[in-house]
Design a protein around this motif. Structure first.
Motif, PDB file in Angstrom:
ATOM      1  N   GLY A 104     -12.472   4.439 -10.878  1.00 23.20           N
ATOM      2  CA  GLY A 104     -11.229   4.328 -11.624  1.00 23.20           C
ATOM      3  C   GLY A 104     -10.036   4.812 -10.824  1.00 23.20           C
ATOM      4  N   GLY A 105      -8.840   4.451 -11.305  1.00 20.04           N
ATOM      5  CA  GLY A 105      -7.616   4.829 -10.613  1.00 20.04           C
ATOM      6  C   GLY A 105      -7.213   3.785  -9.594  1.00 20.04           C
ATOM      7  N   PRO A 106      -5.976   3.839  -9.143  1.00 15.77           N
ATOM      8  CA  PRO A 106      -5.480   2.868  -8.166  1.00 15.77           C
ATOM      9  C   PRO A 106      -5.723   3.303  -6.729  1.00 15.77           C
ATOM     10  N   LEU A 107      -5.644   2.349  -5.835  1.00 11.62           N
ATOM     11  CA  LEU A 107      -5.646   2.606  -4.404  1.00 11.62           C
ATOM     12  C   LEU A 107      -4.200   2.529  -3.939  1.00 11.62           C
ATOM     13  N   VAL A 108      -3.726   3.602  -3.334  1.00 12.30           N
ATOM     14  CA  VAL A 108      -2.362   3.627  -2.805  1.00 12.30           C
ATOM     15  C   VAL A 108      -2.426   3.373  -1.300  1.00 12.30           C
ATOM     16  N   VAL A 109      -1.727   2.340  -0.851  1.00 10.32           N
ATOM     17  CA  VAL A 109      -1.696   1.974   0.555  1.00 10.32           C
ATOM     18  C   VAL A 109      -0.308   2.284   1.100  1.00 10.32           C
ATOM     19  N   ILE A 110      -0.236   3.184   2.071  1.00 14.61           N
ATOM     20  CA  ILE A 110       1.036   3.538   2.693  1.00 14.61           C
ATOM     21  C   ILE A 110       1.139   2.739   3.985  1.00 14.61           C
ATOM     22  N   ASP A 111       1.971   1.710   3.944  1.00 15.42           N
ATOM     23  CA  ASP A 111       2.005   0.692   4.987  1.00 15.42           C
ATOM     24  C   ASP A 111       3.371   0.655   5.654  1.00 15.42           C
ATOM     25  N   ARG A 112       3.611   1.597   6.534  1.00  5.68           N
ATOM     26  CA  ARG A 112       4.898   1.623   7.218  1.00  5.68           C
ATOM     27  C   ARG A 112       5.050   0.440   8.168  1.00  5.68           C
ATOM     28  N   GLN A 113       3.929  -0.009   8.784  1.00  9.96           N
ATOM     29  CA  GLN A 113       3.996  -1.116   9.742  1.00  9.96           C
ATOM     30  C   GLN A 113       4.185  -2.473   9.066  1.00  9.96           C
ATOM     31  N   ARG A 114       4.017  -2.519   7.742  1.00  8.94           N
ATOM     32  CA  ARG A 114       4.182  -3.748   6.968  1.00  8.94           C
ATOM     33  C   ARG A 114       3.217  -4.847   7.424  1.00  8.94           C
ATOM     34  N   THR A 115       1.976  -4.468   7.591  1.00  9.79           N
ATOM     35  CA  THR A 115       0.949  -5.424   8.015  1.00  9.79           C
ATOM     36  C   THR A 115      -0.118  -5.652   6.943  1.00  9.79           C
ATOM     37  N   PHE A 116      -0.085  -4.851   5.886  1.00  6.34           N
ATOM     38  CA  PHE A 116      -1.109  -4.962   4.851  1.00  6.34           C
ATOM     39  C   PHE A 116      -0.762  -6.116   3.908  1.00  6.34           C
ATOM     40  N   TYR A 117      -1.757  -7.004   3.668  1.00  9.04           N
ATOM     41  CA  TYR A 117      -1.549  -8.202   2.849  1.00  9.04           C
ATOM     42  C   TYR A 117      -2.500  -8.140   1.652  1.00  9.04           C
ATOM     43  N   PRO A 118      -2.039  -7.700   0.476  1.00  7.64           N
ATOM     44  CA  PRO A 118      -2.924  -7.488  -0.686  1.00  7.64           C
ATOM     45  C   PRO A 118      -3.796  -8.676  -1.083  1.00  7.64           C
ATOM     46  N   PRO A 119      -3.282  -9.924  -1.111  1.00  7.57           N
ATOM     47  CA  PRO A 119      -4.163 -11.035  -1.529  1.00  7.57           C
ATOM     48  C   PRO A 119      -5.420 -11.183  -0.684  1.00  7.57           C
ATOM     49  N   ALA A 120      -5.394 -10.691   0.564  1.00  6.42           N
ATOM     50  CA  ALA A 120      -6.574 -10.795   1.431  1.00  6.42           C
ATOM     51  C   ALA A 120      -7.726  -9.951   0.912  1.00  6.42           C
ATOM     52  N   MET A 121      -7.445  -9.039  -0.018  1.00  9.70           N
ATOM     53  CA  MET A 121      -8.488  -8.164  -0.559  1.00  9.70           C
ATOM     54  C   MET A 121      -9.263  -8.804  -1.705  1.00  9.70           C
ATOM     55  N   LEU A 122      -8.776  -9.909  -2.230  1.00 12.04           N
ATOM     56  CA  LEU A 122      -9.438 -10.552  -3.376  1.00 12.04           C
ATOM     57  C   LEU A 122     -10.884 -10.948  -3.084  1.00 12.04           C
ATOM     58  N   PRO A 123     -11.191 -11.581  -1.941  1.00 11.33           N
ATOM     59  CA  PRO A 123     -12.598 -11.921  -1.670  1.00 11.33           C
ATOM     60  C   PRO A 123     -13.501 -10.692  -1.543  1.00 11.33           C
ATOM     61  N   TRP A 124     -12.923  -9.539  -1.303  1.00  6.84           N
ATOM     62  CA  TRP A 124     -13.702  -8.313  -1.191  1.00  6.84           C
ATOM     63  C   TRP A 124     -14.011  -7.699  -2.552  1.00  6.84           C
ATOM     64  N   GLY A 125     -13.466  -8.278  -3.588  1.00 10.95           N
ATOM     65  CA  GLY A 125     -13.673  -7.726  -4.919  1.00 10.95           C
ATOM     66  C   GLY A 125     -12.680  -6.640  -5.282  1.00 10.95           C
ATOM     67  N   ILE A 126     -11.592  -6.520  -4.524  1.00  9.86           N
ATOM     68  CA  ILE A 126     -10.549  -5.540  -4.826  1.00  9.86           C
ATOM     69  C   ILE A 126      -9.438  -6.251  -5.588  1.00  9.86           C
ATOM     70  N   GLU A 127      -9.223  -5.866  -6.829  1.00 13.99           N
ATOM     71  CA  GLU A 127      -8.205  -6.490  -7.647  1.00 13.99           C
ATOM     72  C   GLU A 127      -6.819  -5.993  -7.220  1.00 13.99           C
ATOM     73  N   VAL A 128      -5.886  -6.916  -7.079  1.00 13.74           N
ATOM     74  CA  VAL A 128      -4.541  -6.524  -6.657  1.00 13.74           C
ATOM     75  C   VAL A 128      -3.866  -5.652  -7.712  1.00 13.74           C
ATOM     76  N   SER A 129      -4.335  -5.724  -8.948  1.00 17.44           N
ATOM     77  CA  SER A 129      -3.762  -4.885  -9.999  1.00 17.44           C
ATOM     78  C   SER A 129      -4.108  -3.418  -9.803  1.00 17.44           C
ATOM     79  N   ARG A 130      -5.057  -3.134  -8.902  1.00 11.07           N
ATOM     80  CA  ARG A 130      -5.468  -1.757  -8.635  1.00 11.07           C
ATOM     81  C   ARG A 130      -4.768  -1.190  -7.399  1.00 11.07           C
ATOM     82  N   LEU A 131      -3.858  -1.978  -6.820  1.00  8.80           N
ATOM     83  CA  LEU A 131      -3.190  -1.564  -5.590  1.00  8.80           C
ATOM     84  C   LEU A 131      -1.750  -1.138  -5.838  1.00  8.80           C
ATOM     85  N   ILE A 132      -1.335  -0.093  -5.166  1.00  8.11           N
ATOM     86  CA  ILE A 132       0.071   0.311  -5.118  1.00  8.11           C
ATOM     87  C   ILE A 132       0.451   0.383  -3.643  1.00  8.11           C
TER      88      ILE A 132
END
Length: 268
Positions: free
Chosen positions: A101-129
């Motif tokens: 439970g709870g969200p995953l917080v991604v601190i992305d200063r380099q601006r390289t993290f792409y949330p939709p790429a996590m969908l095939p991994w079973g990570i819901e974008v609604s759980r990401l900040i």
């Protein structure tokens, strides 16, 4: 600082949960407190008041004394730049942390993290900040605040600079909140002081096909440093890391970090 909540309903409390003081301690509690203090100074982290989280890779779990990472600790992944595979392995652990439970917080200063790429991994974008600091100061402030939150499943960050004092502050904050902090850093940080409970050196391994990583445990919880490195093959589509066995004398030597030379031939 730019902060994006992928789902509008996601909220985070920035206030850490403090343990309630007790008027008296039993002998067992006193001993546990002493053990925790000793292990803390040894750099091993807390004794284990927080639950276990799988690393997301069975081969790495087998190397860990608790069969996974303990919440309330910092985990450091060291790799040589983009494509080293360090971020991939950190994301596997983050996915496992989300199961509680709870969200995953991604601190992305380099601006390289792409949330939709996590969908095939079973990570819901609604759980990401997603937090995108503008400079070093904002990045360290954001990391410090998120690690202090007990309502976060895990935090994933790529800090370029982290001095010993800031590192120590993060370690104490994680121990208090029970947060799992996954830090991906450049391999050059290996020589710097670290308060992480576990440190992994990740290097790409040459292969005829597939994405392979040489993963060396630099430090494990409990102060263990003698575990052998492992060779992993990655499936970037499904988000899976499988251990494979090296074949041939040269392959085994490279895995162990040895210099392998061809056998000398005598002249006829």
């Amino acid at each position: 600082i730019q902060m994006y909540s992928i789902a509008a309903s996601t909220a985070i409390s920035w206030e850490p949960k403090m343990d309630q003081p007790s008027n008296g301690k039993s002998r067992e509690e006193t001993v546990l407190t002493l053990q925790r203090a000793i292990r803390q100074w040894e750099g091993a982290g807390p004794v284990g008041d927080w639950p276990r989280v799988s690393s997301g890779c069975a081969a790495l779990d087998r190397l860990l004394p608790d069969g996974g990472f303990r919440r309330g600790t910092l985990i450091e992944w060291l790799g040589a730049g983009v494509g080293s595979g360090a971020g991939f392995l950190a994301l596997l652990a983050a996915r496992e942390a989300l199961r509680d439970g709870g969200p995953l917080v991604v601190i992305d200063r380099q601006r390289t993290f792409y949330p939709p790429a996590m969908l095939p991994w079973g990570i819901e974008v609604s759980r990401l900040i997603l937090v995108r600091p503008m400079n070093d100061r904002d990045e360290q402030w954001s990391l410090d605040q998120v690690v202090r939150s007990a309502d976060v499943a895990a935090v994933l960050a790529w800090p370029e600079r982290l001095d010993s004092r800031a590192f120590r502050r993060l370690q104490l904050a994680a121990e208090q909140s029970g947060n799992l902090a996954l830090l991906v850093r450049d391999a050059t940080a290996r020589a710097e002081p670290s308060w992480a409970a576990a440190r992994w050196l990740v290097r790409p391994q040459a292969s005829d096909g597939g994405w392979r990583l040489h993963v060396e445990p630099i430090r494990l919880p409990g102060g263990l440093t003698t575990a052998a490195p492992v060779l992993l093959e990655l499936d970037s589509r499904e988000g899976i890391a499988r251990q494979i066995q090296p074949t041939g004398r040269a392959a085994v030597g490279r895995l162990r970090g040895e210099s392998v030379r061809p056998a000398r031939r005598d002249r006829a």
